[in-house]
Motif scaffolding. Structure first.
Motif, PDB file in Angstrom:
ATOM      1  N   GLN A   1       6.639  67.304 -18.646  1.00  0.00           N
ATOM      2  CA  GLN A   1       6.946  67.832 -19.976  1.00  0.00           C
ATOM      3  C   GLN A   1       6.802  66.736 -21.028  1.00  0.00           C
ATOM      4  O   GLN A   1       6.296  66.962 -22.132  1.00  0.00           O
ATOM      5  CB  GLN A   1       8.364  68.423 -20.021  1.00  0.00           C
ATOM      6  CG  GLN A   1       8.643  69.510 -18.999  1.00  0.00           C
ATOM      7  CD  GLN A   1       7.540  70.537 -18.861  1.00  0.00           C
ATOM      8  OE1 GLN A   1       7.160  71.193 -19.824  1.00  0.00           O
ATOM      9  NE2 GLN A   1       7.002  70.673 -17.654  1.00  0.00           N
ATOM     10  N   GLU A   2       7.214  65.532 -20.656  1.00  0.00           N
ATOM     11  CA  GLU A   2       7.081  64.392 -21.560  1.00  0.00           C
ATOM     12  C   GLU A   2       5.606  64.040 -21.773  1.00  0.00           C
ATOM     13  O   GLU A   2       5.197  63.679 -22.880  1.00  0.00           O
ATOM     14  CB  GLU A   2       7.844  63.190 -20.985  1.00  0.00           C
ATOM     15  CG  GLU A   2       8.170  62.136 -22.000  1.00  0.00           C
ATOM     16  CD  GLU A   2       9.038  61.031 -21.422  1.00  0.00           C
ATOM     17  OE1 GLU A   2       8.838  59.881 -21.859  1.00  0.00           O
ATOM     18  OE2 GLU A   2       9.886  61.298 -20.557  1.00  0.00           O
TER      19      GLU A   2
ATOM     20  N   ARG B   1       9.406  70.623  -7.263  1.00  0.00           N
ATOM     21  CA  ARG B   1       9.907  69.819  -8.366  1.00  0.00           C
ATOM     22  C   ARG B   1       8.924  68.768  -8.868  1.00  0.00           C
ATOM     23  O   ARG B   1       9.255  67.968  -9.741  1.00  0.00           O
ATOM     24  CB  ARG B   1      11.214  69.146  -7.962  1.00  0.00           C
ATOM     25  CG  ARG B   1      12.266  70.157  -7.564  1.00  0.00           C
ATOM     26  CD  ARG B   1      13.644  69.573  -7.491  1.00  0.00           C
ATOM     27  NE  ARG B   1      14.612  70.522  -6.991  1.00  0.00           N
ATOM     28  CZ  ARG B   1      15.161  71.517  -7.675  1.00  0.00           C
ATOM     29  NH1 ARG B   1      14.816  71.699  -8.917  1.00  0.00           N
ATOM     30  NH2 ARG B   1      16.039  72.329  -7.128  1.00  0.00           N
TER      31      ARG B   1
ATOM     32  N   SER C   1       7.201  64.250 -11.792  1.00  0.00           N
ATOM     33  CA  SER C   1       8.283  65.236 -11.834  1.00  0.00           C
ATOM     34  C   SER C   1       8.065  66.225 -12.975  1.00  0.00           C
ATOM     35  O   SER C   1       7.284  65.977 -13.897  1.00  0.00           O
ATOM     36  CB  SER C   1       9.629  64.535 -12.020  1.00  0.00           C
ATOM     37  OG  SER C   1       9.710  63.997 -13.340  1.00  0.00           O
ATOM     38  N   TRP C   2       8.806  67.318 -12.915  1.00  0.00           N
ATOM     39  CA  TRP C   2       8.738  68.334 -13.970  1.00  0.00           C
ATOM     40  C   TRP C   2       9.089  67.711 -15.320  1.00  0.00           C
ATOM     41  O   TRP C   2       8.392  67.925 -16.306  1.00  0.00           O
ATOM     42  CB  TRP C   2       9.690  69.485 -13.629  1.00  0.00           C
ATOM     43  CG  TRP C   2       9.539  70.660 -14.538  1.00  0.00           C
ATOM     44  CD1 TRP C   2       8.696  71.711 -14.381  1.00  0.00           C
ATOM     45  CD2 TRP C   2      10.238  70.896 -15.773  1.00  0.00           C
ATOM     46  NE1 TRP C   2       8.831  72.589 -15.430  1.00  0.00           N
ATOM     47  CE2 TRP C   2       9.774  72.109 -16.300  1.00  0.00           C
ATOM     48  CE3 TRP C   2      11.215  70.196 -16.472  1.00  0.00           C
ATOM     49  CZ2 TRP C   2      10.244  72.637 -17.495  1.00  0.00           C
ATOM     50  CZ3 TRP C   2      11.690  70.719 -17.670  1.00  0.00           C
ATOM     51  CH2 TRP C   2      11.205  71.932 -18.162  1.00  0.00           C
ATOM     52  N   ASN C   3      10.173  66.929 -15.355  1.00  0.00           N
ATOM     53  CA  ASN C   3      10.599  66.312 -16.622  1.00  0.00           C
ATOM     54  C   ASN C   3       9.539  65.373 -17.180  1.00  0.00           C
ATOM     55  O   ASN C   3       9.263  65.382 -18.386  1.00  0.00           O
ATOM     56  CB  ASN C   3      11.925  65.562 -16.445  1.00  0.00           C
ATOM     57  CG  ASN C   3      13.100  66.504 -16.287  1.00  0.00           C
ATOM     58  OD1 ASN C   3      13.064  67.643 -16.731  1.00  0.00           O
ATOM     59  ND2 ASN C   3      14.141  66.036 -15.630  1.00  0.00           N
ATOM     60  N   ASP C   4       8.962  64.538 -16.319  1.00  0.00           N
ATOM     61  CA  ASP C   4       7.930  63.612 -16.789  1.00  0.00           C
ATOM     62  C   ASP C   4       6.672  64.350 -17.232  1.00  0.00           C
ATOM     63  O   ASP C   4       5.989  63.920 -18.166  1.00  0.00           O
ATOM     64  CB  ASP C   4       7.598  62.576 -15.712  1.00  0.00           C
ATOM     65  CG  ASP C   4       8.649  61.480 -15.617  1.00  0.00           C
ATOM     66  OD1 ASP C   4       9.450  61.323 -16.556  1.00  0.00           O
ATOM     67  OD2 ASP C   4       8.665  60.767 -14.589  1.00  0.00           O
TER      68      ASP C   4
END
Length: 191
Positions: A112-113, A46, A107-110
């Motif tokens: 992508q951001e 993750r 993290s994956w989300n960060d």
């Protein structure tokens, strides 16, 4: 604390000061003891880590219990099981710290951001993927086309600065031979 990370990213792309600050705010500092796992086999990866200090090995346990060493990462390198990270599948290998390690994690989300917030973020992602792809192809070609001695010499060439930090049985596993065979190769090369 994040200067090494910023320098590593700047190797691939240009960063503005605001982007450097933004990136630094997204990478969390995590500390691991020797033999701790950044990622266990079977877990979903993750986060991507940047090794500020320390050394890790990619490992997998076969059904017969044999512990395989697949690769290594050291200071100033990123670490992650990218297949698991990208498609959120269980990891087919673990990432174990061979030394006490400080790893900056995103993290994956960060991430992508980051691709959208940083002006050349998409370019960074593409260049890293291309770099990893070339490394993977070279390793597969070596396994199919080179003998154990040549693979050991390639290990020494690629990982010269960590060879003394890695136990010999992990090196022999990485090269694809048993420890006594590695001892014979090392003795022959020393003559």
């Amino acid at each position: 604390m994040h200067l090494q990370l910023i320098n590593a990213i700047s190797y691939f792309i240009h960063l503005e000061e605001e982007e450097k600050e933004w990136i630094s705010s997204r990478f969390i500092i995590k500390k691991y003891k020797k033999n701790d796992y950044f990622l266990r086999e079977g877990q979903v990866c993750r986060e991507v880590g940047f090794i500020q200090s320390g050394l890790v090995r990619y490992c997998s346990i076969r059904e017969n219990g044999e512990d395989l060493t697949l690769d290594f990462n050291k200071e100033m390198e990123f670490t992650c099981n990218y297949a698991s990270f990208l498609d959120h599948s269980p990891s087919t290998s673990g990432i174990q710290c061979l030394e006490s390690s400080t790893i900056l994690c995103i993290s994956w989300n960060d991430l992508q951001e980051l691709y959208t917030h940083v002006r050349e973020g998409q370019k960074f992602g593409r260049l890293v993927c291309e770099f990893l792809y070339v490394q993977a192809i070279r390793k597969v070609n070596s396994l199919y086309n080179n003998g154990p001695e040549q693979r050991y010499l390639q290990f020494l060439n690629q990982y010269a600065e960590i060879a003394s930090r890695v136990p010999q049985y992990y090196i022999s596993s990485y090269v694809g031979i048993k420890p006594p065979s590695l001892s014979r190769i090392r003795k022959r090369l020393a003559e």
